[in-house]
Motif scaffolding. Structure first.
Motif, PDB file in Angstrom:
ATOM      1  N   GLU A  63      -5.707   3.072  -3.460  1.00 41.15           N
ATOM      2  CA  GLU A  63      -5.010   2.286  -2.433  1.00 41.15           C
ATOM      3  C   GLU A  63      -5.104   0.819  -2.830  1.00 41.15           C
ATOM      4  N   GLU A  65      -3.138  -2.042  -2.427  1.00 43.12           N
ATOM      5  CA  GLU A  65      -2.750  -3.240  -1.694  1.00 43.12           C
ATOM      6  C   GLU A  65      -3.979  -4.024  -1.227  1.00 43.12           C
ATOM      7  N   SER A 147      -4.166   2.029   2.495  1.00 47.83           N
ATOM      8  CA  SER A 147      -2.739   2.354   2.402  1.00 47.83           C
ATOM      9  C   SER A 147      -2.651   3.843   2.117  1.00 47.83           C
ATOM     10  N   ASP A 153       3.259   7.459   1.838  1.00 48.13           N
ATOM     11  CA  ASP A 153       3.847   6.126   2.000  1.00 48.13           C
ATOM     12  C   ASP A 153       3.849   5.844   3.497  1.00 48.13           C
ATOM     13  N   PRO A 156       3.760  -0.515   6.915  1.00 42.19           N
ATOM     14  CA  PRO A 156       2.613  -1.422   6.995  1.00 42.19           C
ATOM     15  C   PRO A 156       2.220  -1.719   8.441  1.00 42.19           C
ATOM     16  N   THR A 210      -6.168  -0.992   8.449  1.00 38.19           N
ATOM     17  CA  THR A 210      -4.749  -1.131   8.121  1.00 38.19           C
ATOM     18  C   THR A 210      -4.288   0.055   7.299  1.00 38.19           C
ATOM     19  N   GLU A 211      -2.997   0.254   7.300  1.00 41.31           N
ATOM     20  CA  GLU A 211      -2.290   1.056   6.305  1.00 41.31           C
ATOM     21  C   GLU A 211      -1.141   0.174   5.836  1.00 41.31           C
ATOM     22  N   LEU A 212      -1.048  -0.066   4.536  1.00 41.71           N
ATOM     23  CA  LEU A 212      -0.168  -1.139   4.063  1.00 41.71           C
ATOM     24  C   LEU A 212       0.815  -0.685   2.993  1.00 41.71           C
ATOM     25  N   GLY A 213       1.238   0.566   3.066  1.00 43.18           N
ATOM     26  CA  GLY A 213       2.202   1.046   2.085  1.00 43.18           C
ATOM     27  C   GLY A 213       1.708   2.324   1.451  1.00 43.18           C
ATOM     28  N   GLY A 214       1.754   2.389   0.126  1.00 43.29           N
ATOM     29  CA  GLY A 214       1.286   3.591  -0.550  1.00 43.29           C
ATOM     30  C   GLY A 214       2.020   3.851  -1.841  1.00 43.29           C
ATOM     31  N   THR A 218       1.573  -1.307  -5.733  1.00 44.58           N
ATOM     32  CA  THR A 218       1.796  -2.407  -4.801  1.00 44.58           C
ATOM     33  C   THR A 218       3.213  -2.927  -4.990  1.00 44.58           C
ATOM     34  N   ARG A 222       4.593  -5.970   0.265  1.00 42.20           N
ATOM     35  CA  ARG A 222       3.431  -5.398   0.931  1.00 42.20           C
ATOM     36  C   ARG A 222       2.156  -6.162   0.595  1.00 42.20           C
TER      37      ARG A 222
END
Length: 337
Positions: A63, A65, A147, A153, A156, A210-214, A218, A222
């Motif tokens: 992860e 990000e 993330s 995915d 964010p 947080t979860e910021l994408g995936g 990167t 994001r």
């Protein structure tokens, strides 16, 4: 029963003013290194008295990000800009991060399913124990950057949890909103007992996740959200001066009230999602199809939404196995709390 002292030692002084870069060192002995150590990078920035923030990434090693944002912060944060103490651990599960895997190659351990940990356990359990008994007690607020990694995915967002202590819940929710991600969430966990979140919250500390994408990578967008959010977090909890920076579009509030938000596959095959991440969903709508990859001529299995809301997470790889989460649908709400 009391536990023995952690085998992990820190090469930094958590009380000394200034900026220190060092390691959390966990002795190991294996085929590659008879008298070796797992080396977890850590930065401590201290200036006088004030609150302590613990900023963590790499709880899961794929992860990136959060890992990237915290490495950059550790390289640039100046003690003169801090009031109190900021502890930065960009890669909590350093063995997993170095291997580019969700879990540790040393013991297969998922750090975020290993708390509160054990000083006599596996490498992963020993890392969890150190955070639970040594780092979390030092801090007032914790920001844990996640993330979706290689298999998910995710829109964010920053999130907090429903807690028995409503003042603690309020303070965490305010921090999640202040983070300034496009979405703020009251999050429901499928099994919270062994999470870092729970280890922090059970000590009465303020915790924001947080979860910021995936996707195991990167993007500039994001990463910008992550960096802005970390700065906002430190401003909100009075560790640095500044003005909160809001997202460019009005923030969306979503709630995950229960497990029906998760759609999990009961089949193995080729996954077709019928809508994009961030799109609105109506209850009963077909959101995915799973095709049999062993033959042609077989009708796909359709998966329908259990609730209306927003598609906040989706499986990233096109191949899916039984038990994999296909999608997560959260309810859009006017306010949180």
């Amino acid at each position: 029963m009391s536990k023995r002292p952690s085998p992990i030692s820190a090469t930094v002084d958590f009380e000394a003013d200034g900026v220190q870069h060092g390691f959390l060192k966990l002795p190991i002995s294996n085929d590659e290194s008879a008298w070796g150590a797992v080396m977890i990078p850590i930065t401590v920035v201290v200036n006088g008295t004030g609150p302590t923030a613990l900023l963590t990434g790499g709880n899961h090693g794929d992860e990136y990000e959060g890992i990237t944002a915290l490495v950059k912060l550790a390289n640039t944060l100046d003690a003169k800009d801090v009031q109190g103490r900021v502890i930065i651990v960009p890669m909590m599960n350093a063995p997993a991060a170095m291997a580019g895997r969700r879990t540790s190659p040393m013991d297969g351990g998922n750090l975020n399913r290993s708390f509160p940990g054990d000083p006599d356990g596996t490498v992963t359990e020993q890392i969890a124990d150190y955070f639970t008994r040594y780092l979390v007690p030092k801090c007032d607020v914790v920001l844990d950057l996640h993330s979706g990694g290689r298999t998910l995915d995710i829109v964010p967002f920053a999130a907090s949890h429903a807690l028995d202590n409503k003042d603690q819940q309020r303070q965490a929710l305010e921090g999640a909103i202040a983070f300034g991600a496009p979405t703020a969430m009251m999050m429901f966990e499928l099994d919270a007992a062994k999470l870092f979140d729970t280890a922090v919250e059970s000590q009465g500390k303020i915790f924001v996740a947080t979860e910021l994408g995936g996707g195991g990578t990167t993007t500039p967008e994001r990463l910008a959200i992550a960096e802005r959010g970390v700065k906002n977090f430190l401003i909100h909890y009075c560790l640095i001066d500044g003005k909160l920076e809001s997202p460019s579009e009005p923030q969306v509030y979503v709630d995950m009230p229960d497990a029906s938000c998760y759609v999990q596959s009961e089949h193995t095959g080729l996954l077709e999602l019928t809508l994009a991440l961030g799109e609105s969903v109506e209850k009963g709508q077909v959101i995915a199809r799973v095709y049999d990859m062993t033959r042609t001529g077989s009708a796909p299995v359709e998966y329908r939404a259990n609730r209306s809301g927003l598609l906040v997470a989706r499986r990233f790889p096109a191949q899916v196995n039984m038990g994999d989460t296909i999608a997560v649908i959260a309810e859009v709400v006017d306010s949180l709390g």
